[in-house]
Scaffold this motif. Structure first.
Motif: not given
Length: 166
Positions: A117-120, A163-166
């Motif tokens: 979906s474009g989330y970072r 948190e996590i970076d995608l």
């Protein structure tokens, strides 16, 4: 579909008829029993679910309800926090569904949806007492970014942000 030793193949469906009431009831039952939470918790769960049902954007927000035949096993939600960040919400597995890889699959599906979906990045809020979930987050690359004692739902808790970076 992959089998998880729970009976028939597990399906992950979008939020459907009866899911909100079931999720509120399961959150009430499990969190009262396991955490001692008061009635403000299922009230919050209902508010989150009704807001999602009324106003989610299917292009970037999704519910995943795990089904084994005609039985619900759990949920996980991907919702928009901001243009770059998805928020993981309402991750729940019934006790019978735990410890068999379904939680890892659901987390992976939710993160994959967020990425597509474009989330970072993704963020979530939980409690330190949810040890199995926190261990899963850590194993899958999430970082603990906040931990603080609070009083919520009639109990002393330690709230955590991951948190996590995608």
């Amino acid at each position: 579909m992959r089998r998880f030793g729970l009976g028939v193949d597990i399906e992950l469906k979008h939020l459907g008829p009866g899911d909100i009431d079931w999720l509120v009831a399961e959150h009430r039952r499990l969190y009262t029993r396991d955490e001692g939470f008061d009635e403000t918790f299922p009230a919050l769960v209902r508010e989150i679910l009704e807001d999602f049902d009324a106003d989610h954007d299917p292009s970037c927000e999704r519910a995943f309800i795990a089904w084994d035949g005609g039985q619900r096993l759990g949920s996980i939600f991907c919702v928009r926090e901001d243009a770059q960040t998805a928020k993981l919400r309402l991750f729940l597995l019934t006790p019978a569904a735990r410890g068999r890889g379904l939680g890892k699959r659901m987390l992976g599906e939710c993160m994959g949806f967020a990425r597509a979906s474009g989330y970072r990045r993704m963020a979530l809020w939980t409690h330190e007492s949810h040890r199995a979930a926190c261990a899963l987050y850590e194993k899958t690359g999430w970082r603990l970014v906040r931990s603080e004692p609070k009083r919520s739902f009639g109990m002393a808790v330690v709230e955590q942000g991951w948190e996590i970076d995608l």
